[in-house]
Design a protein around this motif. Structure first.
Motif, PDB file in Angstrom:
ATOM      1  N   LEU A   8     -10.894  22.649  44.512  1.00  0.00           N
ATOM      2  CA  LEU A   8     -12.468  22.245  44.603  1.00  0.00           C
ATOM      3  C   LEU A   8     -13.304  23.268  44.873  1.00  0.00           C
ATOM      4  N   TRP A   9     -13.063  24.552  45.673  1.00  0.00           N
ATOM      5  CA  TRP A   9     -13.902  25.552  45.634  1.00  0.00           C
ATOM      6  C   TRP A   9     -14.110  26.520  44.915  1.00  0.00           C
TER       7      TRP A   9
ATOM      8  N   ILE B 285     -16.499  26.186  41.640  1.00  0.00           N
ATOM      9  CA  ILE B 285     -18.029  26.319  42.138  1.00  0.00           C
ATOM     10  C   ILE B 285     -18.509  27.829  41.840  1.00  0.00           C
ATOM     11  N   PHE B 286     -17.617  28.705  42.283  1.00  0.00           N
ATOM     12  CA  PHE B 286     -18.231  30.188  42.224  1.00  0.00           C
ATOM     13  C   PHE B 286     -17.753  30.714  41.067  1.00  0.00           C
ATOM     14  N   ILE B 287     -16.800  30.367  40.320  1.00  0.00           N
ATOM     15  CA  ILE B 287     -16.686  30.877  38.865  1.00  0.00           C
ATOM     16  C   ILE B 287     -17.578  30.458  38.007  1.00  0.00           C
ATOM     17  N   GLY B 288     -17.833  29.109  38.244  1.00  0.00           N
ATOM     18  CA  GLY B 288     -19.183  28.744  37.478  1.00  0.00           C
ATOM     19  C   GLY B 288     -20.599  29.253  37.807  1.00  0.00           C
ATOM     20  N   ALA B 289     -20.733  29.637  39.047  1.00  0.00           N
ATOM     21  CA  ALA B 289     -21.813  30.315  39.283  1.00  0.00           C
ATOM     22  C   ALA B 289     -21.909  31.886  38.639  1.00  0.00           C
ATOM     23  N   VAL B 290     -20.539  32.483  38.513  1.00  0.00           N
ATOM     24  CA  VAL B 290     -20.646  33.973  37.826  1.00  0.00           C
ATOM     25  C   VAL B 290     -21.244  33.450  36.188  1.00  0.00           C
TER      26      VAL B 290
ATOM     27  N   GLY C  63       1.091  23.346  42.215  1.00  0.00           N
ATOM     28  CA  GLY C  63      -0.211  23.617  42.184  1.00  0.00           C
ATOM     29  C   GLY C  63      -0.792  24.118  41.073  1.00  0.00           C
ATOM     30  N   THR C  64      -0.041  24.823  40.064  1.00  0.00           N
ATOM     31  CA  THR C  64      -0.365  25.255  39.028  1.00  0.00           C
ATOM     32  C   THR C  64      -0.854  24.098  37.891  1.00  0.00           C
ATOM     33  N   ILE C  65      -0.023  23.088  37.905  1.00  0.00           N
ATOM     34  CA  ILE C  65      -0.485  22.015  37.264  1.00  0.00           C
ATOM     35  C   ILE C  65      -1.868  21.244  38.050  1.00  0.00           C
ATOM     36  N   LEU C  66      -1.966  21.218  39.028  1.00  0.00           N
ATOM     37  CA  LEU C  66      -3.071  20.616  39.567  1.00  0.00           C
ATOM     38  C   LEU C  66      -4.419  21.339  39.430  1.00  0.00           C
ATOM     39  N   SER C  67      -4.195  22.813  39.277  1.00  0.00           N
ATOM     40  CA  SER C  67      -5.121  23.886  39.043  1.00  0.00           C
ATOM     41  C   SER C  67      -5.436  23.457  37.539  1.00  0.00           C
TER      42      SER C  67
ATOM     43  N   GLY D 169     -11.099  22.950  34.623  1.00  0.00           N
ATOM     44  CA  GLY D 169     -12.127  22.706  33.520  1.00  0.00           C
ATOM     45  C   GLY D 169     -13.018  21.604  33.841  1.00  0.00           C
ATOM     46  N   PRO D 170     -12.670  20.512  34.237  1.00  0.00           N
ATOM     47  CA  PRO D 170     -13.677  19.271  34.298  1.00  0.00           C
ATOM     48  C   PRO D 170     -14.486  19.663  35.842  1.00  0.00           C
ATOM     49  N   LEU D 171     -14.174  20.373  36.700  1.00  0.00           N
ATOM     50  CA  LEU D 171     -14.730  20.610  37.907  1.00  0.00           C
ATOM     51  C   LEU D 171     -15.816  21.697  37.371  1.00  0.00           C
TER      52      LEU D 171
END
Length: 216
Positions: free
Chosen positions: A118-119, A122-127, A183-187, A192-194
């Motif tokens: 979830l975290w 946010i910050f990759i989007g900010a970049v 975790g790889t699958i969840l990520s 992308g959607p997040l």
């Protein structure tokens, strides 16, 4: 002054992105393909995971220069700065701030992973919204797509596949813990959607803080 603010904002954003990545790594139940490759190399060769991030970012920039040749812009070297900074921030959180964080119960590991999932967007989007510099792995994918008939999305997906394959091969060869897990699958399913969900909100916030132009 506008450029300085964006530059400082980039540093803060990379710091928080590294924090989320470190949480996912600490969960130890699988991470995104590129992070999985970083962690596997770290296990196999006993190198700090953030140093692996930095080395691979340098490699991605070098490959871009090979593709671009004389068309290489000086701005490409900002990618080296961003990639190296991200790697060292990961080291800071993973080996110093979260050094004593040991989670054994699976449900807590899952919670830690979800928090990271979830975290980080946010910050990759900010970049991306700052549009000050593109991270080397994305920039390399864009350069390759411009040189070939494949779209950016296809090339970026192929890069992830290569990361997964290399991580699995190194895991088998060096008998290190698997980093390609649930975790790889969840990520992969949530990133992308997040990212799409967060970016418009980040853009509005950055416009209010005058970190991006109103026309963006």
């Amino acid at each position: 002054m506008f450029t300085i603010r964006r530059f400082l904002a980039l540093i803060v954003v990379l710091l928080f992105a590294a924090m989320g990545i470190s949480l996912q790594l600490k969960a130890a139940i699988g991470v995104a393909p590129f992070d999985a490759l970083n962690q596997t190399i770290s296990y196999a060769f006993e190198i700090k995971v953030g140093d692996v991030v930095t080395i691979l970012q340098f490699l991605f920039v070098f490959l871009q220069i090979l593709f671009l040749k004389r068309d290489t812009s000086w701005k490409i070297f900002l990618q080296i700065f961003a990639g190296a900074l991200l790697g060292q921030f990961v080291n800071f959180f993973f080996y110093i701030i979260f050094a004593d964080l040991v989670v054994t119960r699976y449900v807590l590991r899952l919670g830690l992973l979800i928090a990271g999932c979830l975290w980080v967007p946010i910050f990759i989007g900010a970049v991306m919204v700052l549009d000050f510099v593109t991270m080397p792995i994305e920039s390399l994918s864009l350069v390759i797509s411009n040189e070939m008939i494949f779209s950016f999305g296809q090339v970026r997906q192929f890069v992830d596949i290569i990361c997964v394959v290399l991580a699995l091969v190194l895991t088998v060869i060096y008998s290190v813990p698997f980093t390609i897990r649930e975790g790889t699958i969840l990520s992969a399913l949530t990133f992308g959607p997040l990212l799409s969900f967060y970016m418009p909100k980040i853009e509005k916030l950055f416009k209010r803080w005058k970190l991006v132009n109103e026309s963006i």
